[in-house]
Enzyme design. Structure first.
Site, short mmCIF file in Angstrom:
data_model
loop_
_atom_site.label_atom_id
_atom_site.label_comp_id
_atom_site.label_asym_id
_atom_site.label_seq_id
_atom_site.Cartn_x
_atom_site.Cartn_y
_atom_site.Cartn_z
N HIS A 111 -2.20 6.44 4.23
CA HIS A 111 -0.76 6.54 4.50
C HIS A 111 -0.24 7.86 3.93
O HIS A 111 -0.59 8.25 2.81
CB HIS A 111 0.01 5.41 3.82
N CYS A 143 0.81 -1.23 0.00
CA CYS A 143 0.00 0.00 0.00
C CYS A 143 0.85 1.28 0.00
O CYS A 143 0.52 2.25 -0.69
CB CYS A 143 -0.95 -0.01 1.20
#
Ligand code: NAP
Length: 353
Positions: free
Chosen positions: A245, A152
């Site tokens: 993130h 990710c």
């Protein structure tokens, strides 16, 4: 381009986890795919999905899956495509069995990502690497196939690096990540460990980010992927954010560039192989934020239904050449939506028999 004339049956492996729940949420409304099977670990086999799953998403659990019975992760599921959200060690054993039995496996796990005959794909970055599937078929003799999505955090790095590399070339990349707790799966870290805290270690993450980024920006020479050769230093941290993130990037370029020119190539980036009719592909994979305090995970992770990477604070770097901040939705673009887009690409490019 191929379009399905009826919905394709798909299964989710690891359907009860953080990424599995995202798959279920997204696939219930998908125009091309129909969820025909859900699988998870032995402890949940035989239970209704509603009973097995600690649903943690803010939307309610879709009606269509509540009564579905959890099946074992075995290649006897009624589906043509399987989306894998399994832990790496489980994926390593089971994904080849599915590919061998004729399924198209779209995996989120790291188990096979860097194998020489397994494409790790972001369609806007390296759709041309799908040619590795020919080598995979020759070497493994599988009836089906295995395609992987990157880690990710790598996704939130490789998407902005691609247009910069194409325009100016990359010599060095330094990345510092601040990664959401959902990246550690469900139920994840204990509250007492992460609340009021930053944990400066995520096992294996820095190596994955460095190696996968070079693979994604690599080029194909026949049926071989030649990884990009820029130097990469990654530092990964876990922070008390639920989803999204954030990555601070500093880059040294082959060719010096004005900041405005870097902003322009990011803003204008379209996939080199753009497939306008893939349901999950955004027109622009990057959204450039001009505000001095953006992007932020809480405000920007859902850009483009979680498929756009937000990039901001693009400015000179006194150490290298240019620096910036990127935010990616880790369970959407960085996981389930990214793998679904890969499956759409496989269908459109005729890889499904
Ligand atoms: P998770 O929340 O821990 O979910 C794991 C899933 O796998 C659960 O459905 C679990 O089922 C199932 N499972 C565990 N052991 C099993 C076994 N022995 N046999 C069969 N099923 C088993 O993990 P996650 O965060 O969703 O991550 C799934 C995969 O995606 C991992 O490989 C991860 O590295 C990758 N990934 C995660 C993210 C993220 O942001 N979370 C992003 C990109 C990639 P039970 O509920 O029955 O135990």
């Amino acid at each position: 381009m191929n379009y399905p004339n009826k919905k394709i049956n798909v299964a989710v492996l690891g359907a009860t986890g953080a990424v599995g729940q995202r798959f279920v949420q997204l696939l219930c409304d998908h125009p091309w795919f129909h969820i025909s099977a859900l699988a998870a670990s032995e402890r949940n086999v035989g239970k209704r999905y509603e009973e097995a799953c600690g649903w943690h998403l803010s939307d309610v659990m879709p009606e269509a899956v509540r009564e579905m019975i959890i099946q074992p992760v075995e290649p006897v599921l009624d589906a043509q495509i399987v989306f894998s959200a399994l832990p790496a060690q489980v994926a390593r054993e089971t994904e080849p069995l599915f590919a061998q039995a004729g399924y198209a496996v779209c995996s989120n796990s790291s188990a096979f990502r860097l194998d020489a005959d397994v494409p790790v794909i972001i369609p806007e970055v390296n759709a041309d690497h799908l040619v590795l599937l020919k080598r995979q078929k020759e070497q493994r003799g599988w009836e089906g196939l295995l395609v992987t999505s990157p880690n990710c955090t790598t996704t939130g790095i490789a998407i902005p690096l691609k247009p910069i590399d194409m325009a100016f070339g990359l010599k060095k990349v330094m990345a510092v990540s601040m990664q959401a707790v959902s990246g550690a799966g469900y139920p994840g870290l204990s509250y007492l460990d992460i609340q009021d805290n930053v944990i400066p270690f995520i096992k294996g993450e820095e190596e994955k980010i460095e190696r996968e980024s070079r693979a994604l920006l690599g080029r194909m020479a026949g049926k071989q992927r030649l990884d990009a050769d820029f130097t990469f230093s990654a530092q990964a941290n876990r922070v008390a954010v639920s989803e999204g993130h954030t990555i601070c990037l500093s880059l040294e370029l082959e060719e010096k560039a004005e900041i405005a020119a870097v902003q322009d190539v990011l803003r204008d980036f379209r996939a080199p192989i753009y497939r306008p009719n893939l349901p999950s592909m955004p027109l622009f994979p990057i959204i450039v934020r001009d505000e001095e305090d953006r992007p932020q995970p809480r405000k920007d992770r859902n850009a483009g239904q979680g498929m756009q990477v937000s990039v901001g604070r693009i400015r000179p770097c006194p150490l290298l050449d240019v620096r910036m901040v990127s935010v990616v939705h880790n369970t959407l673009r960085g996981a389930a939506s990214g793998a679904i887009l890969n499956a759409e690409l496989l269908v459109a490019e005729g890889y499904l028999s």
